[in-house]
Write a protein that holds these residues in place. Sequence first.
Motif, mmCIF file in Angstrom:
data_model
loop_
_atom_site.group_PDB
_atom_site.id
_atom_site.type_symbol
_atom_site.label_atom_id
_atom_site.label_comp_id
_atom_site.label_asym_id
_atom_site.label_seq_id
_atom_site.Cartn_x
_atom_site.Cartn_y
_atom_site.Cartn_z
ATOM 1 N N ARG A 1 14.859 3.535 -4.925
ATOM 2 C CA ARG A 1 15.694 4.443 -4.909
ATOM 3 C C ARG A 1 15.800 4.736 -3.021
ATOM 4 N NH1 ARG A 1 12.988 9.626 -8.596
ATOM 5 N NH2 ARG A 1 13.417 8.433 -10.519
ATOM 6 N N VAL A 2 17.217 4.992 -2.677
ATOM 7 C CA VAL A 2 17.202 5.385 -1.197
ATOM 8 C C VAL A 2 17.916 6.652 -1.135
ATOM 9 C CG1 VAL A 2 18.769 4.580 0.673
ATOM 10 C CG2 VAL A 2 17.831 2.804 -0.973
ATOM 11 N N ALA A 3 17.293 7.347 0.063
ATOM 12 C CA ALA A 3 17.977 8.501 0.370
ATOM 13 C C ALA A 3 18.013 8.545 2.145
ATOM 14 C CB ALA A 3 16.916 9.657 0.063
ATOM 15 N N ALA B 1 0.697 -1.278 -0.045
ATOM 16 C CA ALA B 1 -0.145 -0.147 -0.136
ATOM 17 C C ALA B 1 0.743 1.235 -0.085
ATOM 18 C CB ALA B 1 -0.929 0.103 1.169
ATOM 19 N N TYR B 2 2.242 1.170 -0.164
ATOM 20 C CA TYR B 2 3.051 2.372 0.037
ATOM 21 C C TYR B 2 4.023 2.448 -1.174
ATOM 22 C CZ TYR B 2 1.201 1.609 4.944
ATOM 23 O OH TYR B 2 0.447 1.401 5.922
ATOM 24 N N ASP B 3 4.469 3.656 -0.961
ATOM 25 C CA ASP B 3 5.494 4.112 -2.077
ATOM 26 C C ASP B 3 6.793 4.086 -1.553
ATOM 27 O OD1 ASP B 3 3.553 4.714 -4.424
ATOM 28 O OD2 ASP B 3 2.776 6.247 -2.988
ATOM 29 N N VAL B 4 6.759 4.466 -0.175
ATOM 30 C CA VAL B 4 8.058 4.689 0.414
ATOM 31 C C VAL B 4 8.203 4.281 1.947
ATOM 32 C CG1 VAL B 4 7.537 7.172 0.907
ATOM 33 C CG2 VAL B 4 9.972 6.475 0.789
ATOM 34 N N VAL B 5 9.272 3.804 2.381
ATOM 35 C CA VAL B 5 9.039 3.468 3.646
ATOM 36 C C VAL B 5 10.328 4.742 4.458
ATOM 37 C CG1 VAL B 5 10.306 2.412 5.622
ATOM 38 C CG2 VAL B 5 9.016 0.973 3.745
ATOM 39 N N VAL B 6 9.703 5.425 5.450
ATOM 40 C CA VAL B 6 10.456 6.425 6.301
ATOM 41 C C VAL B 6 11.027 5.823 7.498
ATOM 42 C CG1 VAL B 6 10.583 8.644 7.010
ATOM 43 C CG2 VAL B 6 9.199 8.416 5.119
ATOM 44 N N ASP B 7 12.279 5.499 7.548
ATOM 45 C CA ASP B 7 12.879 4.607 8.655
ATOM 46 C C ASP B 7 13.382 5.699 9.950
ATOM 47 O OD1 ASP B 7 13.980 2.972 10.611
ATOM 48 O OD2 ASP B 7 15.364 1.973 8.677
ATOM 49 N N TYR B 8 12.763 5.495 10.987
ATOM 50 C CA TYR B 8 13.215 6.229 12.196
ATOM 51 C C TYR B 8 13.520 5.365 13.309
ATOM 52 C CZ TYR B 8 13.940 10.243 15.106
ATOM 53 O OH TYR B 8 14.478 11.460 16.122
ATOM 54 N N TYR C 1 12.856 4.237 -0.263
ATOM 55 C CA TYR C 1 13.210 4.115 1.299
ATOM 56 C C TYR C 1 14.288 5.528 1.545
ATOM 57 C CZ TYR C 1 16.028 2.790 5.535
ATOM 58 O OH TYR C 1 16.693 2.837 6.829
ATOM 59 N N ALA C 2 13.531 6.049 2.864
ATOM 60 C CA ALA C 2 14.183 7.236 3.201
ATOM 61 C C ALA C 2 14.335 7.096 4.772
ATOM 62 C CB ALA C 2 13.039 8.484 2.944
ATOM 63 N N GLY C 3 15.891 7.042 5.027
ATOM 64 C CA GLY C 3 16.231 6.851 6.250
ATOM 65 C C GLY C 3 16.364 8.112 7.006
ATOM 66 N N GLY D 1 11.207 15.657 3.849
ATOM 67 C CA GLY D 1 9.987 15.362 2.783
ATOM 68 C C GLY D 1 10.515 15.196 1.376
ATOM 69 N N ARG D 2 11.359 15.897 1.053
ATOM 70 C CA ARG D 2 11.909 15.663 -0.374
ATOM 71 C C ARG D 2 12.505 14.372 -0.611
ATOM 72 N NH1 ARG D 2 14.432 21.326 -2.427
ATOM 73 N NH2 ARG D 2 12.776 22.778 -1.972
ATOM 74 N N SER D 3 13.405 14.118 0.495
ATOM 75 C CA SER D 3 13.953 12.799 0.478
ATOM 76 C C SER D 3 12.905 11.426 0.261
ATOM 77 C CB SER D 3 14.678 12.166 1.515
ATOM 78 O OG SER D 3 15.796 13.117 1.681
ATOM 79 N N ALA D 4 11.927 11.611 1.063
ATOM 80 C CA ALA D 4 10.721 10.724 0.930
ATOM 81 C C ALA D 4 10.066 10.727 -0.374
ATOM 82 C CB ALA D 4 9.622 10.809 1.894
#
Length: 224
Positions: free
Chosen positions: A187-189, A51-58, A82-84, A210-213
């Motif tokens: 893509r990874v940021a 269901a997602y376009d990107v995982v934001v990892d914290y 993936y945006a860490g 935000g832009r990384s995601a």
Amino acid sequence: MADLRALIIGETTFGFHDIDDARPHLRAALDRANVTATVTTDRDALTDLAAYDVVVDYLTDSDLTDAQRDSLLSFVGDGGGYAGVHCASDLTSVEGPDGGIAHNDEPFADLRTMLGGHFLGHPEQQTIDVEITGSGHPITAGIPDFSVHDEPYDLEVDDDIEVLAEMEHPDSGTVPVAWAKRFGQGRVAYCSLGHTDDALGDDAVRALIGRSARWAAGSLADPR
């Protein structure tokens, strides 16, 4: 209207890098980039990312089950994003037997390959002068150099990353603060900032997150 969907994953276990504290800041950063966010501490959410376009990892530690790790790697390798953020690069930490943090001798290899770098340690919190080096990249276009009070990270990085921002530290030398790379079809940021409320509430840091995601999710256009 938001057109992209993110899963933000974090934890409340260790008393620092608490997702409950970071939640409003991360949501604000993604809202600014027109990305709708779902926030969870349930790592099993990583096993179903359709269901997602990107995982934001914290996450402070990367002690995932095989199923959780393999699903995340497949999601990104097959074209997901993936945006860490900050602690996401701590790829040696695990939960210890007393419920605190313990450390492996080596980072989790597959996650290290995907991210392109990992956390080594950090000096004390201080004002960090950040230089934007990737001004032509969609993540950093139009963001000026800035200063922010935060926890600076020492990082070991691979040659395949594109450094977008960096800092100079008297003990550490030149250290990347933000980068981007490809992993398979995905893509990874990564942005190393984001420990303090000052940093998470900073306009430039929110723009980077935000832009990384958004970039990791496959949108090349500057969100704002």
